[in-house]
Enzyme design. Structure first.
Site, PDB file in Angstrom:
ATOM      1  N   ARG A   1      34.191  62.911  32.887  1.00  8.69           N
ATOM      2  CA  ARG A   1      34.301  63.410  34.269  1.00  8.69           C
ATOM      3  C   ARG A   1      34.465  62.262  35.259  1.00  8.69           C
ATOM      4  O   ARG A   1      35.201  62.358  36.231  1.00  8.69           O
ATOM      5  CB  ARG A   1      33.057  64.246  34.619  1.00  8.69           C
ATOM      6  CG  ARG A   1      33.154  65.677  34.137  1.00  8.69           C
ATOM      7  CD  ARG A   1      31.812  66.355  34.150  1.00  8.69           C
ATOM      8  NE  ARG A   1      31.006  65.945  33.000  1.00  8.69           N
ATOM      9  CZ  ARG A   1      29.712  66.211  32.868  1.00  8.69           C
ATOM     10  NH1 ARG A   1      29.076  66.852  33.817  1.00  8.69           N
ATOM     11  NH2 ARG A   1      29.071  65.836  31.789  1.00  8.69           N
TER      12      ARG A   1
ATOM     13  N   ASN B   1      30.633  65.605  18.171  1.00 14.69           N
ATOM     14  CA  ASN B   1      31.717  64.954  18.911  1.00 14.69           C
ATOM     15  C   ASN B   1      32.996  64.779  18.089  1.00 14.69           C
ATOM     16  O   ASN B   1      34.051  64.448  18.641  1.00 14.69           O
ATOM     17  CB  ASN B   1      31.261  63.607  19.504  1.00 14.69           C
ATOM     18  CG  ASN B   1      30.303  63.737  20.671  1.00 14.69           C
ATOM     19  OD1 ASN B   1      29.408  62.927  20.872  1.00 14.69           O
ATOM     20  ND2 ASN B   1      30.483  64.778  21.500  1.00 14.69           N
TER      21      ASN B   1
ATOM     22  N   SER C   1      21.603  69.062  23.535  1.00 14.67           N
ATOM     23  CA  SER C   1      22.797  68.777  22.726  1.00 14.67           C
ATOM     24  C   SER C   1      22.463  68.164  21.364  1.00 14.67           C
ATOM     25  O   SER C   1      23.068  67.174  20.951  1.00 14.67           O
ATOM     26  CB  SER C   1      23.781  67.888  23.494  1.00 14.67           C
ATOM     27  OG  SER C   1      24.177  68.509  24.699  1.00 14.67           O
TER      28      SER C   1
ATOM     29  N   ASP D   1      25.782  60.903  29.434  1.00 10.94           N
ATOM     30  CA  ASP D   1      26.818  61.930  29.588  1.00 10.94           C
ATOM     31  C   ASP D   1      27.587  61.754  30.890  1.00 10.94           C
ATOM     32  O   ASP D   1      27.033  61.290  31.889  1.00 10.94           O
ATOM     33  CB  ASP D   1      26.139  63.319  29.536  1.00 10.94           C
ATOM     34  CG  ASP D   1      27.131  64.429  29.220  1.00 10.94           C
ATOM     35  OD1 ASP D   1      28.259  64.128  28.780  1.00 10.94           O
ATOM     36  OD2 ASP D   1      26.765  65.603  29.420  1.00 10.94           O
TER      37      ASP D   1
HETATM   38  C1  IPE Z   1      26.015  64.690  24.112  1.00 12.08           C
HETATM   39  O1  IPE Z   1      27.026  64.809  25.058  1.00 12.08           O
HETATM   40  C2  IPE Z   1      26.392  63.651  23.100  1.00 12.08           C
HETATM   41  C3  IPE Z   1      26.381  62.269  23.569  1.00 12.08           C
HETATM   42  C4  IPE Z   1      26.005  61.861  24.748  1.00 12.08           C
HETATM   43  C5  IPE Z   1      26.780  61.292  22.583  1.00 12.08           C
HETATM   44  P1  IPE Z   1      28.157  65.904  24.928  1.00 12.08           P
HETATM   45  O2  IPE Z   1      29.034  65.742  26.123  1.00 12.08           O
HETATM   46  O3  IPE Z   1      28.812  65.815  23.607  1.00 12.08           O
HETATM   47  O4  IPE Z   1      27.308  67.259  24.990  1.00 12.08           O
HETATM   48  P2  IPE Z   1      27.745  68.734  25.388  1.00 12.08           P
HETATM   49  O5  IPE Z   1      28.958  69.080  24.596  1.00 12.08           O
HETATM   50  O6  IPE Z   1      28.031  68.705  26.854  1.00 12.08           O
HETATM   51  O7  IPE Z   1      26.551  69.568  25.060  1.00 12.08           O
HETATM   52  C1  IPE Z   2      29.471  60.967  27.169  1.00 10.82           C
HETATM   53  O1  IPE Z   2      30.473  61.310  28.058  1.00 10.82           O
HETATM   54  C2  IPE Z   2      29.972  60.144  26.005  1.00 10.82           C
HETATM   55  C3  IPE Z   2      30.043  60.857  24.737  1.00 10.82           C
HETATM   56  C4  IPE Z   2      29.674  62.095  24.528  1.00 10.82           C
HETATM   57  C5  IPE Z   2      30.587  60.125  23.623  1.00 10.82           C
HETATM   58  P1  IPE Z   2      31.443  62.524  27.799  1.00 10.82           P
HETATM   59  O2  IPE Z   2      32.633  62.022  27.052  1.00 10.82           O
HETATM   60  O3  IPE Z   2      30.730  63.660  27.173  1.00 10.82           O
HETATM   61  O4  IPE Z   2      31.878  62.891  29.277  1.00 10.82           O
HETATM   62  P2  IPE Z   2      32.036  64.321  29.919  1.00 10.82           P
HETATM   63  O5  IPE Z   2      30.763  65.071  29.641  1.00 10.82           O
HETATM   64  O6  IPE Z   2      33.223  64.955  29.276  1.00 10.82           O
HETATM   65  O7  IPE Z   2      32.230  64.049  31.373  1.00 10.82           O
HETATM   66 MG    MG Z   3      29.730  65.272  27.888  1.00  3.01          MG
END
Ligand code: IPE
Ligand code: IPE
Ligand code: MG
Length: 255
Positions: free
Chosen positions: A36, A80, A211, A32
């Protein structure tokens, strides 16, 4: 629950290399913080996903060196799809480029690719790239690199329940045959064999939640949270998590 520090160079690598005591068999990571990270660089989110792919390579290498049996990486959740279409499209295409460039190294390291998740809605070209990588690495006997792609824990449990109900309805099974072992045989993680239970769950970016990741399989896992964003993650941070795991006492409800 532990909060990880930063990826300092001083991790006692020798200690981890030399002894296998308290080594997790199955490490699962919620990768994750890509978005950001990109935002911090003043870049579009996709740049974060691109860099996140490099972190996947680094962590795969180190996990394989450390003798981990299964590394499960959460790459795309069933939730997602709620993201903007151009980001979803970018994430759907990533595995194609990833496997195109990384399979030779996976071969060299004897790593076997596996995938859990729902095939529906995944573009055909992506499905083909995934199947090809699985086929190319199917005889490898080292670490299993298991991607959770279009994966959701609740949906996985529901699917297993439906399959079992059908078998009961057709008299293939009786209700009393259903126990934990049989239930697990109907989960997607059945494809990784003996290592369905997660030993060590890692999440980057400071968030401390599941998640919808491996809900059944994380029942007794140890958690390690790192403040680093996923593109900043590397082998030394994995080592820190392994070292933390080493000092955990898993009791499973017993004394
Ligand atoms: C969890 O991350 C899913 C993956 C890493 C693929 P998210 O960024 O989607 O989770 P939430 O929305 O912060 O819970
Ligand atoms: C994790 O990074 C990758 C996926 C969930 C596919 P994010 O895309 O959730 O990044 P943040 O949480 O918005 O920073
Ligand atoms: Mg995320």
């Amino acid at each position: 629950m532990t909060l990880g520090g930063h990826g300092v160079e001083s991790t006692p690598n020798n200690m981890l290399e030399q002894d296998n005591i308290n080594k997790p068999s199955h490490v699962a990571i919620i990768m994750d913080g890509n978005g950001r990270w990109a935002e911090q660089q003043g870049q579009p989110r996709k740049v974060g996903h691109e860099e996140g792919m490099e972190a996947v390579r680094r962590v795969t290498r180190r996990a394989s060196e450390r003798g981990i049996d299964v590394l499960t990486l959460y790459a795309f959740s069933t939730e997602n799809w709620k993201r903007p279409p151009q980001e979803v499209h970018f994430l759907m295409q990533l595995p194609i480029r990833f496997f195109d460039t990384f399979v030779p190294e996976l071969q060299e390291k004897n790593v076997k690719v596996n995938m859990i998740g729902f095939e529906d809605k995944v573009p055909t070209s992506t499905k083909k790239a995934i199947s090809k990588a699985m086929e190319q690495t199917k005889d490898n006997t080292g670490m299993i690199l298991n991607f959770a792609f279009n994966y959701g824990g609740r949906a996985e449990i529901l699917e297993a329940t439906k399959e079992l109900c059908k078998k009961v309805a057709s008299n293939e099974l009786s209700v009393d045959d259903i126990d934990e072992r049989l239930f697990e045989e109907h989960l997607m993680t059945h494809s990784i064999g003996d290592y369905q239970d997660v030993d060590l769950l890692i999440r980057s970016s400071g968030e401390q939640r599941l998640s919808n990741f491996l809900l059944w399989q994380n029942a007794y896992s140890e958690f390690y949270f790192s403040e680093l964003l996923w593109p900043e993650f590397n082998g030394d941070v994995l080592d820190e998590a392994l070292l933390s795991y080493k000092n955990r006492q898993r009791r499973y409800g017993a004394l």
